[in-house]
Scaffold this motif. Sequence first.
Motif, PDB file in Angstrom:
ATOM      1  N   GLY A 294       0.800  -1.223   0.000  1.00 14.02           N
ATOM      2  CA  GLY A 294       0.000   0.000   0.000  1.00 14.02           C
ATOM      3  C   GLY A 294       0.828   1.267   0.000  1.00 14.02           C
ATOM      4  O   GLY A 294       0.475   2.255  -0.657  1.00 14.02           O
ATOM      5  N   GLN A 295       1.958   1.250   0.725  1.00  7.89           N
ATOM      6  CA  GLN A 295       2.833   2.421   0.787  1.00  7.89           C
ATOM      7  C   GLN A 295       3.359   2.802  -0.588  1.00  7.89           C
ATOM      8  O   GLN A 295       3.583   3.986  -0.875  1.00  7.89           O
ATOM      9  CB  GLN A 295       4.011   2.143   1.721  1.00  7.89           C
ATOM     10  N   HIS A 296       3.586   1.811  -1.438  1.00 10.14           N
ATOM     11  CA  HIS A 296       4.092   2.082  -2.785  1.00 10.14           C
ATOM     12  C   HIS A 296       2.964   2.263  -3.797  1.00 10.14           C
ATOM     13  O   HIS A 296       3.024   3.135  -4.666  1.00 10.14           O
ATOM     14  CB  HIS A 296       4.998   0.933  -3.248  1.00 10.14           C
ATOM     15  N   LEU A 297       1.934   1.423  -3.690  1.00  9.28           N
ATOM     16  CA  LEU A 297       0.885   1.406  -4.704  1.00  9.28           C
ATOM     17  C   LEU A 297      -0.029   2.621  -4.626  1.00  9.28           C
ATOM     18  O   LEU A 297      -0.424   3.178  -5.665  1.00  9.28           O
ATOM     19  CB  LEU A 297       0.068   0.119  -4.561  1.00  9.28           C
TER      20      LEU A 297
ATOM     21  N   VAL B 112      -7.596   6.074   2.710  1.00 12.15           N
ATOM     22  CA  VAL B 112      -6.686   4.995   3.097  1.00 12.15           C
ATOM     23  C   VAL B 112      -7.150   4.420   4.422  1.00 12.15           C
ATOM     24  O   VAL B 112      -7.332   5.154   5.402  1.00 12.15           O
ATOM     25  CB  VAL B 112      -5.231   5.489   3.228  1.00 12.15           C
ATOM     26  N   TRP B 113      -7.323   3.109   4.449  1.00  8.45           N
ATOM     27  CA  TRP B 113      -7.682   2.423   5.688  1.00  8.45           C
ATOM     28  C   TRP B 113      -6.509   1.580   6.166  1.00  8.45           C
ATOM     29  O   TRP B 113      -5.787   0.982   5.356  1.00  8.45           O
ATOM     30  CB  TRP B 113      -8.885   1.503   5.479  1.00  8.45           C
ATOM     31  N   SER B 114      -6.344   1.519   7.486  1.00  2.00           N
ATOM     32  CA  SER B 114      -5.392   0.588   8.096  1.00  2.00           C
ATOM     33  C   SER B 114      -5.887   0.265   9.493  1.00  2.00           C
ATOM     34  O   SER B 114      -6.698   0.992  10.075  1.00  2.00           O
ATOM     35  CB  SER B 114      -3.993   1.201   8.164  1.00  2.00           C
ATOM     36  N   ARG B 115      -5.391  -0.834  10.057  1.00  2.90           N
ATOM     37  CA  ARG B 115      -5.755  -1.185  11.438  1.00  2.90           C
ATOM     38  C   ARG B 115      -5.272  -0.116  12.421  1.00  2.90           C
ATOM     39  O   ARG B 115      -5.874   0.091  13.462  1.00  2.90           O
ATOM     40  CB  ARG B 115      -5.146  -2.539  11.817  1.00  2.90           C
ATOM     41  N   THR B 116      -4.151   0.511  12.073  1.00  2.00           N
ATOM     42  CA  THR B 116      -3.604   1.547  12.952  1.00  2.00           C
ATOM     43  C   THR B 116      -3.706   2.897  12.253  1.00  2.00           C
ATOM     44  O   THR B 116      -3.375   3.023  11.064  1.00  2.00           O
ATOM     45  CB  THR B 116      -2.136   1.259  13.309  1.00  2.00           C
TER      46      THR B 116
ATOM     47  N   TYR C  12     -12.178  -0.670  -4.800  1.00  3.27           N
ATOM     48  CA  TYR C  12     -11.675  -0.871  -3.440  1.00  3.27           C
ATOM     49  C   TYR C  12     -10.493  -1.822  -3.553  1.00  3.27           C
ATOM     50  O   TYR C  12     -10.660  -2.992  -3.939  1.00  3.27           O
ATOM     51  CB  TYR C  12     -12.767  -1.440  -2.539  1.00  3.27           C
ATOM     52  N   LEU C  13      -9.302  -1.317  -3.259  1.00  6.99           N
ATOM     53  CA  LEU C  13      -8.071  -2.067  -3.469  1.00  6.99           C
ATOM     54  C   LEU C  13      -7.563  -2.605  -2.134  1.00  6.99           C
ATOM     55  O   LEU C  13      -7.156  -1.837  -1.254  1.00  6.99           O
ATOM     56  CB  LEU C  13      -7.026  -1.160  -4.114  1.00  6.99           C
ATOM     57  N   VAL C  14      -7.574  -3.928  -1.978  1.00  2.85           N
ATOM     58  CA  VAL C  14      -7.208  -4.584  -0.726  1.00  2.85           C
ATOM     59  C   VAL C  14      -5.730  -4.963  -0.781  1.00  2.85           C
ATOM     60  O   VAL C  14      -5.340  -5.890  -1.493  1.00  2.85           O
ATOM     61  CB  VAL C  14      -8.075  -5.827  -0.485  1.00  2.85           C
ATOM     62  N   ALA C  15      -4.909  -4.236  -0.017  1.00  2.00           N
ATOM     63  CA  ALA C  15      -3.466  -4.466  -0.008  1.00  2.00           C
ATOM     64  C   ALA C  15      -3.022  -4.848   1.405  1.00  2.00           C
ATOM     65  O   ALA C  15      -2.318  -4.103   2.085  1.00  2.00           O
ATOM     66  CB  ALA C  15      -2.725  -3.219  -0.493  1.00  2.00           C
ATOM     67  N   VAL C  16      -3.481  -6.025   1.831  1.00  2.00           N
ATOM     68  CA  VAL C  16      -3.103  -6.554   3.146  1.00  2.00           C
ATOM     69  C   VAL C  16      -2.522  -7.944   2.933  1.00  2.00           C
ATOM     70  O   VAL C  16      -2.677  -8.540   1.856  1.00  2.00           O
ATOM     71  CB  VAL C  16      -4.316  -6.613   4.098  1.00  2.00           C
ATOM     72  N   PRO C  17      -1.831  -8.521   3.932  1.00  2.00           N
ATOM     73  CA  PRO C  17      -1.300  -9.877   3.785  1.00  2.00           C
ATOM     74  C   PRO C  17      -2.396 -10.886   3.422  1.00  2.00           C
ATOM     75  O   PRO C  17      -3.566 -10.714   3.801  1.00  2.00           O
ATOM     76  CB  PRO C  17      -0.709 -10.182   5.164  1.00  2.00           C
ATOM     77  N   ASP C  18      -2.013 -11.943   2.717  1.00  5.60           N
ATOM     78  CA  ASP C  18      -2.980 -12.932   2.228  1.00  5.60           C
ATOM     79  C   ASP C  18      -3.925 -13.405   3.330  1.00  5.60           C
ATOM     80  O   ASP C  18      -5.143 -13.469   3.129  1.00  5.60           O
ATOM     81  CB  ASP C  18      -2.244 -14.148   1.646  1.00  5.60           C
ATOM     82  N   GLY C  19      -3.367 -13.739   4.488  1.00  7.99           N
ATOM     83  CA  GLY C  19      -4.163 -14.297   5.564  1.00  7.99           C
ATOM     84  C   GLY C  19      -5.171 -13.333   6.146  1.00  7.99           C
ATOM     85  O   GLY C  19      -6.141 -13.756   6.788  1.00  7.99           O
TER      86      GLY C  19
ATOM     87  N   HIS D 207      -8.011  -7.632  -4.693  1.00  7.44           N
ATOM     88  CA  HIS D 207      -6.885  -7.826  -3.777  1.00  7.44           C
ATOM     89  C   HIS D 207      -5.578  -7.903  -4.553  1.00  7.44           C
ATOM     90  O   HIS D 207      -5.573  -8.079  -5.785  1.00  7.44           O
ATOM     91  CB  HIS D 207      -7.094  -9.050  -2.871  1.00  7.44           C
ATOM     92  N   THR D 208      -4.468  -7.775  -3.839  1.00 11.12           N
ATOM     93  CA  THR D 208      -3.139  -7.725  -4.460  1.00 11.12           C
ATOM     94  C   THR D 208      -2.305  -8.959  -4.135  1.00 11.12           C
ATOM     95  O   THR D 208      -1.096  -8.963  -4.355  1.00 11.12           O
ATOM     96  CB  THR D 208      -2.374  -6.474  -3.978  1.00 11.12           C
TER      97      THR D 208
END
Length: 271
Positions: A15-18, A32-36, A65-72, A91-92
């Motif tokens: 996400g930081q790059h994309l 931009v959404w994040s847990r933190t 809506y672009l989901v850029a989080v770890p697979d799990g 997702h990415t």
Amino acid sequence: MLAYTIVLLGAGRVGQHLGPALAAAGHHVMHVWSRTLAAAQRVAASIPGATADTELAALPPADLYLVAVPDGAVPELLAAAHLPAGALVVHTAGALDLAVFAARPEVRGGVLYPLQTFSPGRHINWKTVPLCLEVAHATDAVLLGNIAASLSQDVRWVDSGQRLQLHVAAVWACNFPNHLLGISHALLTEAGLPWELLRPLIEETMAKALTQPPFSVQTGPAIRHDQATLARHEAAQGGHPEWQALYKHLTGSIQQVATGAAANNEAGLQL
């Protein structure tokens, strides 16, 4: 070029790059959404006009809506996110197939997998990054294809099965060699030698591998079956039994591949 509104779900390495790359390509990365919150704000600060939040229940309307989080973390995010009916959600992840969207049948699923390694502070030339796309609905191909083409000159349609194999190959080509280079760095450090000594060797190795089939240009004591040198190498790594074991395993793999290639060549000559 058509410009689209995008909500970025994830503020990690991808996400930081994309996010900034999409904004630089002319799209409106609006949120931009994040847990933190700190992570979301950090990425949003690099994107003109973007807002940041930790809430998944108040996502603004967007084209993508672009989901850029770890697979799990993708299934959990999809379950928790308040997504408009009919939303295009992409997702990415490299190893996650389209079936992950089955739990949200009201949305349109897709994949935009950037085949690159991402680290903080590194510049990415997005024009050269292969972008591997997949959509559940053919009608979404134009929109996702347009977004991908605005970033990269190498856009490919790759199905879930192919993408999984590609992701495995990428781990062998990137993550494992990086680990092996880390071992090399540590061994040189222990010996009081500079890491720069290996630069010409590493560069030539990569140059050969990119222009010829890598197995065909294998060198070293393993393929020569130089048992004396192999034994000395193993002894020199006595302080690292896990590296010794890895060295032995890779030696065996090199020899097995070479034996198989020789057998195939001999069979070909007999034919």
